[in-house]
Design an enzyme around this catalytic site. Structure first.
Site, mmCIF file in Angstrom:
data_model
loop_
_atom_site.group_PDB
_atom_site.id
_atom_site.type_symbol
_atom_site.label_atom_id
_atom_site.label_comp_id
_atom_site.label_asym_id
_atom_site.label_seq_id
_atom_site.Cartn_x
_atom_site.Cartn_y
_atom_site.Cartn_z
ATOM 1 N N CYS A 129 -6.616 48.557 4.346
ATOM 2 C CA CYS A 129 -7.909 48.527 3.673
ATOM 3 C C CYS A 129 -7.819 47.916 2.286
ATOM 4 O O CYS A 129 -8.782 47.884 1.547
ATOM 5 C CB CYS A 129 -8.500 49.925 3.591
ATOM 6 S SG CYS A 129 -7.508 51.041 2.603
ATOM 7 N N ARG B 247 -7.667 8.002 9.519
ATOM 8 C CA ARG B 247 -7.106 9.326 9.245
ATOM 9 C C ARG B 247 -8.138 10.362 9.632
ATOM 10 O O ARG B 247 -9.328 10.046 9.780
ATOM 11 C CB ARG B 247 -6.724 9.475 7.781
ATOM 12 C CG ARG B 247 -7.903 9.323 6.858
ATOM 13 C CD ARG B 247 -7.529 9.515 5.407
ATOM 14 N NE ARG B 247 -8.592 8.958 4.573
ATOM 15 C CZ ARG B 247 -8.398 8.297 3.461
ATOM 16 N NH1 ARG B 247 -7.189 8.089 3.001
ATOM 17 N NH2 ARG B 247 -9.413 7.838 2.767
ATOM 18 N N ARG C 226 0.835 -1.216 0.000
ATOM 19 C CA ARG C 226 0.000 0.000 0.000
ATOM 20 C C ARG C 226 0.858 1.250 0.000
ATOM 21 O O ARG C 226 1.744 1.405 0.828
ATOM 22 C CB ARG C 226 -0.895 0.004 1.244
ATOM 23 C CG ARG C 226 -1.565 -1.321 1.536
ATOM 24 C CD ARG C 226 -2.254 -1.322 2.891
ATOM 25 N NE ARG C 226 -3.347 -0.362 2.970
ATOM 26 C CZ ARG C 226 -4.008 -0.098 4.078
ATOM 27 N NH1 ARG C 226 -3.673 -0.700 5.228
ATOM 28 N NH2 ARG C 226 -4.990 0.784 4.080
ATOM 29 N N TYR D 171 -6.146 47.320 12.885
ATOM 30 C CA TYR D 171 -7.276 46.671 12.216
ATOM 31 C C TYR D 171 -6.954 46.262 10.784
ATOM 32 O O TYR D 171 -5.977 46.738 10.197
ATOM 33 C CB TYR D 171 -8.514 47.577 12.227
ATOM 34 C CG TYR D 171 -8.413 48.791 11.335
ATOM 35 C CD1 TYR D 171 -8.784 48.734 9.995
ATOM 36 C CD2 TYR D 171 -7.958 50.017 11.833
ATOM 37 C CE1 TYR D 171 -8.692 49.840 9.173
ATOM 38 C CE2 TYR D 171 -7.866 51.136 11.028
ATOM 39 C CZ TYR D 171 -8.223 51.045 9.694
ATOM 40 O OH TYR D 171 -8.118 52.128 8.878
ATOM 41 N N HIS E 107 -11.939 46.322 -11.798
ATOM 42 C CA HIS E 107 -13.211 46.913 -11.390
ATOM 43 C C HIS E 107 -14.249 45.831 -11.120
ATOM 44 O O HIS E 107 -14.895 45.809 -10.076
ATOM 45 C CB HIS E 107 -13.693 47.862 -12.496
ATOM 46 C CG HIS E 107 -15.010 48.519 -12.193
ATOM 47 N ND1 HIS E 107 -16.204 47.995 -12.627
ATOM 48 C CD2 HIS E 107 -15.307 49.622 -11.472
ATOM 49 C CE1 HIS E 107 -17.195 48.764 -12.203
ATOM 50 N NE2 HIS E 107 -16.663 49.767 -11.489
ATOM 51 N N SER F 235 -3.851 54.326 6.705
ATOM 52 C CA SER F 235 -4.543 53.125 6.260
ATOM 53 C C SER F 235 -3.784 52.620 5.037
ATOM 54 O O SER F 235 -3.667 53.336 4.041
ATOM 55 C CB SER F 235 -5.990 53.459 5.918
ATOM 56 O OG SER F 235 -6.588 52.335 5.330
ATOM 57 N N MET G 189 -2.559 7.337 -5.613
ATOM 58 C CA MET G 189 -1.474 6.398 -5.818
ATOM 59 C C MET G 189 -2.005 4.969 -5.710
ATOM 60 O O MET G 189 -3.196 4.764 -5.683
ATOM 61 C CB MET G 189 -0.359 6.704 -4.853
ATOM 62 C CG MET G 189 0.250 8.066 -5.197
ATOM 63 S SD MET G 189 1.810 8.325 -4.440
ATOM 64 C CE MET G 189 1.315 8.217 -2.767
HETATM 65 P P1 ADP Z 1 -6.043 4.033 -0.498
HETATM 66 O O1 ADP Z 1 -4.880 4.823 -0.026
HETATM 67 O O2 ADP Z 1 -6.363 4.261 -1.936
HETATM 68 O O3 ADP Z 1 -7.224 4.152 0.404
HETATM 69 P P2 ADP Z 1 -5.366 1.554 0.753
HETATM 70 O O4 ADP Z 1 -3.921 1.219 0.877
HETATM 71 O O5 ADP Z 1 -6.011 2.085 1.966
HETATM 72 O O6 ADP Z 1 -5.584 2.496 -0.485
HETATM 73 O O7 ADP Z 1 -6.087 0.250 0.287
HETATM 74 C C1 ADP Z 1 -7.412 0.258 -0.159
HETATM 75 C C2 ADP Z 1 -8.213 -0.808 0.506
HETATM 76 O O8 ADP Z 1 -7.625 -2.069 0.328
HETATM 77 C C3 ADP Z 1 -8.322 -0.667 1.999
HETATM 78 O O9 ADP Z 1 -9.310 0.206 2.370
HETATM 79 C C4 ADP Z 1 -8.706 -2.080 2.393
HETATM 80 O O10 ADP Z 1 -10.075 -2.271 2.217
HETATM 81 C C5 ADP Z 1 -7.948 -2.910 1.400
HETATM 82 N N1 ADP Z 1 -6.731 -3.411 2.035
HETATM 83 C C6 ADP Z 1 -5.520 -2.884 2.090
HETATM 84 N N2 ADP Z 1 -4.675 -3.640 2.787
HETATM 85 C C7 ADP Z 1 -5.376 -4.727 3.182
HETATM 86 C C8 ADP Z 1 -5.082 -5.892 3.956
HETATM 87 N N3 ADP Z 1 -3.872 -6.087 4.469
HETATM 88 N N4 ADP Z 1 -6.077 -6.753 4.161
HETATM 89 C C9 ADP Z 1 -7.296 -6.553 3.647
HETATM 90 N N5 ADP Z 1 -7.651 -5.508 2.917
HETATM 91 C C10 ADP Z 1 -6.699 -4.591 2.683
HETATM 92 MG MG MG Z 2 -7.346 3.618 2.258
#
Ligand code: ADP
Ligand code: MG
Ligand code: MG
Length: 879
Positions: free
Chosen positions: A829, A336, A92, A849, A454, A762, A103
């Site tokens: 201003c 996140r 990932r 201000y 304007h 000003s 990505m």
């Molecule tokens: P993005 O950054 O596009 O969200 P992720 O890396 O979060 O991509 O991966 C997308 C999805 O893939 C995750 O939300 C999850 O559902 C699935 N995923 C990723 N890693 C695993 C894992 N180890 N086991 C099961 N599902 C996974």
């Molecule tokens: Mg994700």
């Protein structure tokens, strides 16, 4: 040796630059004991190393990664590539800042013709094993070999059609085996390469593909749009797989700890049973609302709720969580801070304060001022917007969204509005004569002019959507056509504008009204406690001022008198004043104007209700008021009883080569003192009238375009004499100030002298920017974009103050001004008074201000509060 790989239990949420946001949070969740499938992160430093060495993964990094893979095998009790119980992993991507969908991620890595049988043995589930394998081949092909994913989707759809299936889940193990063979053929036919059976080769290629994805065009564009540093690089997370595609007690989903569009404190989310990865967002099947999970798997639901509560408390903010359920067991795969609407952002921040989780200051610091515009203006309906293509992009001159029919001059727009149509005024550029058309239109589009043209300034004052300087369109005002490379529109055609992005769309897009509600007022009351800068409004009419006061303005920072001059009923007198060849003639015109101005000022003083009102005396180049067409000249000649030829000659004589640097501002008063004297009298006489009505008044009289002490000294003496005469006559003395606008570099440098005569400064930062750079503010858009592209200037200096140059001049003026006049009042201003970054700068300078257009006031107030909270925190760190 440098460490390039971290197991999840070695990291923390603070390490997001090294581990990426995803990796840092996976580590954090692992350490607080949440059910995260084990894994490790290859750092962003490894990505940089890779890029610095011609896209070659170093042996050291590979070896370090292999060590962690072995640990992972021990943790899971499975072996990578094994024929009996294989370890499968996901690869990932994860940059320091979230780049959703930008990505790449690969799931189920480690499968090949042999290990898929091992998986089948271990799980006793042929269907889900082959489903994993076909998903892996598909993702790997897309990410690593650039085989377009639609080719795989097409094969999948064909197979479903052959069998009369509607759902992916109807595919049997045998179907899936067939599909896998089709997929393998696609590898050969599209990429000329076979699907690699060796899991270690699969892994190496996937890691480098994720590193490479940092450079893919859509990621690069996303970074540019969101100002993310290109140098950061991405991390790669390697994580053991859990399986949501193993039947009806498995699934995958996304949840928010609170509602991201309203901010309501209610668990919110969606999931799909028997699914994997991004099936939820892919829209293949319609996901279930999270509340259904409560009915079908109550224990899992309760666990998920606990996880959500824990994560929110841990991060002290609304979280966006990705989870998977494998045979009734919950796993957390990502958390996140959740993206949210402006309204939700405010409601969540205030609720968190009420819940005792956040301080008021933290709540204020959380607010993203760039989002606040959303709250104050209508916006396009999201779904309809997605279905529309944008026609052209201009400057986001005044925020909001609008949709309507186009008209090419002010009169036509007014007539259309009177017929009940929504008119969009389309001009090459607007001029003061277009005011009524602008007021009656729902939006303004110009082909020329910049952020301070304007059209832009007036539209912002009106809180009206405006896209300016859209040079991708050609406007023929006489033929009444608008052309782009591909379209020609004529009068009455529909167009939609987004003044917050500068985008122009073809046709109608439905609007959604945004309403400030929820906890906004409460947050703003905290803002008032926190901020030191006073926020005033730039208002030329009682109407503007009312809007400003509604949004919390604490006075008028700039009332431009010339905007009052342009109104239809008085332009003739203004023109008479200008073309007058004798003092007598001019005084007649001025007497008429004085009565009109008195009424204007009285209206503003009444609404201001004791708040200071800064009135700028007449400023613009006179030629702006003059009739331009022969028709207009003939009309005026008739009204004034003058021969047309004579008037034409006079108009020609008054023309200037360089009007911006010409006979304007206080230079007018040096040659024709009676103009400013008339204005000062109108101001004080109406102030007395309002005072007599029992309403407090405090006028500040501002002399524009001052460059030397002598100018202001001469003018001030004349104005004071006129005012003293009124006071004597009326037997009343009212407080007032006379000061200067500081907008010429020379005024900054000689500010110590000017401050001996001025009671306030000003800063008119629009003109100051124009004159410091020598950039015409009306034409700079022709080259400023290139200055930003080539990084000559980081930002448009007309939008956010150039701290190094223009800012240094302001700083000099502040210091010198205080030297000779410690009681000097100082504010801003210019348009910069509503720009958060500039406001931080002005706060640090210790100005009293800032002043901005009505609809920017809430943003300015929040930015002012953030500036002072930030300063206090920095001071605390210092001691
Ligand atoms: P993005 O950054 O596009 O969200 P992720 O890396 O979060 O991509 O991966 C997308 C999805 O893939 C995750 O939300 C999850 O559902 C699935 N995923 C990723 N890693 C695993 C894992 N180890 N086991 C099961 N599902 C996974
Ligand atoms: Mg994700
Ligand atoms: Mg994704």
């Amino acid at each position: 040796m440098r460490k390039f790989v971290y197991h999840f239990n070695e990291g923390s949420k603070e390490m997001k630059y090294l581990l990426g946001g995803k990796g840092a949070n996976l580590a954090e969740m692992t350490n607080i004991g949440l059910p995260v499938p084990p894994g490790f992160t290859i750092t962003t430093e490894a990505c940089k190393d890779y890029n610095d060495h011609n896209q070659i993964l170093s042996d050291d990094i590979y070896a370090e990664m292999m060590t962690h893979l072995q640990i992972l095998e021990q943790e899971t009790g499975k072996k990578f590539g094994d024929a009996t119980n294989p370890l499968l992993i996901s690869v990932r991507s994860g940059a320091p800042f979230s780049m959703p969908g930008m990505m790449d991620t690969i799931l189920n890595l480690g499968l090949n013709d042999l290990s898929v049988q091992g998986l089948e043995n271990a799980t006793n589930d042929a269907r889900s094993s082959y489903d994993c394998y076909r998903r892996f081949i598909q993702m790997f092909g897309d990410v690593v070999y650039n085989i377009p994913s639609y080719r795989f989707e097409q094969a999948l759809t064909d197979l479903k059609n052959e069998n009369d299936y509607t759902l992916d889940t109807q595919l049997t193990a045998t179907d899936l085996q067939k599909l896998i063979n089709t997929y393998k053929d696609l590898y050969i036919s599209v990429s000329g390469r076979e699907f690699p059976q060796n899991p270690f080769e699969q892994l190496r290629l996937s890691i480098t593909a994720v590193f490479d994805s940092w450079e893919n065009p859509r990621a690069a564009i996303y970074r540019r749009l969101h100002h993310i540093d290109n140098q950061l690089g991405t991390a790669v997370n390697i994580q053991s797989m859990v399986f949501g595609n193993t039947g009806e007690s498995s699934g995958t989903g996304i949840a928010f700890t609170r509602n991201p569009s309203t901010g309501e404190n209610l668990f919110f989310g969606e999931y799909l049973l028997n699914a994997q990865g991004e099936d939820v967002v892919a829209g293949i099947r319609t996901p279930e609302p999270i509340s259904h999970l409560e009915d079908t798997m109550p224990e899992v639901y309760q666990k998920l709720l606990d996880v959500a509560a824990l994560l929110e408390l841990h991060y002290l903010d609304m979280q966006d969580i990705e989870f998977t359920i494998e045979k009734g067991e919950l796993f957390v795969l990502q958390t996140r801070t959740g993206k949210r609407t402006a309204q939700a952002a405010i409601n969540i921040a205030v609720d968190l304060v009420h819940e005792g989780k956040l301080s008021k200051e933290d709540a204020i610091m959380r607010i993203d001022t760039s989002q606040i515009d959303q709250l104050l203006h209508p916006s396009f309906d999201e779904a309809s917007l997605k279905a529309t293509t944008s026609l052209a992009t201009g400057l986001p001159a005044s925020p909001g969204a609008a949709t309507g029919q186009i008209y090419f001059n002010a009169e036509d727009a007014v007539l259309a509005a009177e017929r009940g149509e929504k008119a969009i005024l389309v001009r090459n550029e607007t001029s003061p004569e277009d005011i009524e058309g602008m007021a009656k239109s729902v939006a303004i589009l110009t082909a020329h002019g910049g952020m301070t043209s304007h059209a832009a300034v007036v539209a912002r004052g009106m809180g009206k959507c405006c896209v300016a300087g859209c040079d991708a369109i050609a406007i023929d005002e006489s033929q009444k056509t608008l052309q782009t490379a591909t379209f020609t529109l004529t009068e009455g055609d529909f167009l939609s504008l987004n003044g917050s992005t500068g985008k122009v769309y073809l046709g109608q897009i439905p609007l959604v009204e945004s309403e400030i509600g929820g906890h906004f007022e409460e947050l703003m009351s905290w803002v008032n406690e926190a901020k030191k800068l006073v926020v005033r409004v730039n208002a030329d009419s009682p109407n503007d001022l009312e809007v400003g006061v509604h949004f919390g303005a604490e006075g008028v920072g700039l009332c431009r008198t010339e905007h009052m001059f342009f109104q239809d009923d008085r332009i003739t007198y203004v023109r008479q004043m200008i073309i007058a060849e004798t003092l007598e003639e001019r005084l007649i015109a001025l007497a008429h104007l004085k009565e009109m101005q008195k009424a204007d000022f009285a209206g503003i003083f009444r609404v201001a209700n004791g708040k200071p009102v800064n009135i700028r005396l007449l400023d613009p180049p006179l030629h702006e008021f003059l009739p331009k067409t022969t028709q207009d000249i003939e009309k005026l000649a008739g009204e004034l009883g003058k021969p047309v030829v004579e008037l034409k000659q006079r108009v020609q004589d008054l023309g200037e080569t360089n009007p911006m640097l010409g006979h304007r501002g206080c230079r007018l008063a040096i040659t024709f003192p009676e103009i400013y004297i008339m204005q000062a009298e109108a101001i004080m006489e109406s102030a007395i009238q309002i005072h007599d009505e029992g309403i407090a008044v405090f006028p500040e009289i501002m002399v524009p375009l001052v460059s030397s002490k002598e100018e202001i000294a001469i003018i001030k003496k004349q104005l004071k004499e006129a005012i003293q005469t009124i006071f004597r006559r009326e037997q009343l003395v009212l407080p007032f100030d006379i000061g200067t606008m500081i907008e010429i570099p020379r005024a900054c440098v000689t500010a110590d002298e000017i401050a001996e005569e001025a009671q306030f400064f000003s800063f008119g930062t629009n003109d100051l920017t124009q004159l410091t750079f020598g950039f015409s503010r009306d034409d700079a858009n022709k080259f400023l974009y290139a200055y930003q592209e080539q990084k000559i200037l980081p930002i448009d200096p007309f939008q956010s103050i150039d701290q190094k140059g223009v800012g240094a001049l302001v700083t000099t003026a502040v210091q010198r001004g205080r030297m000779t006049n410690p009681a000097l009042k100082m504010g801003v201003c210019g348009e910069h008074g509503g720009d958060p970054a500039s406001i931080h700068f002005f706060h640090k300078l210790g100005l009293q201000y800032v002043s901005c257009s009505p609809y920017r006031i809430p943003i300015a107030r929040i930015a002012a509060a953030q500036a002072s909270i930030l300063e206090e925190r920095q001071e605390k760190v210092m001691v």
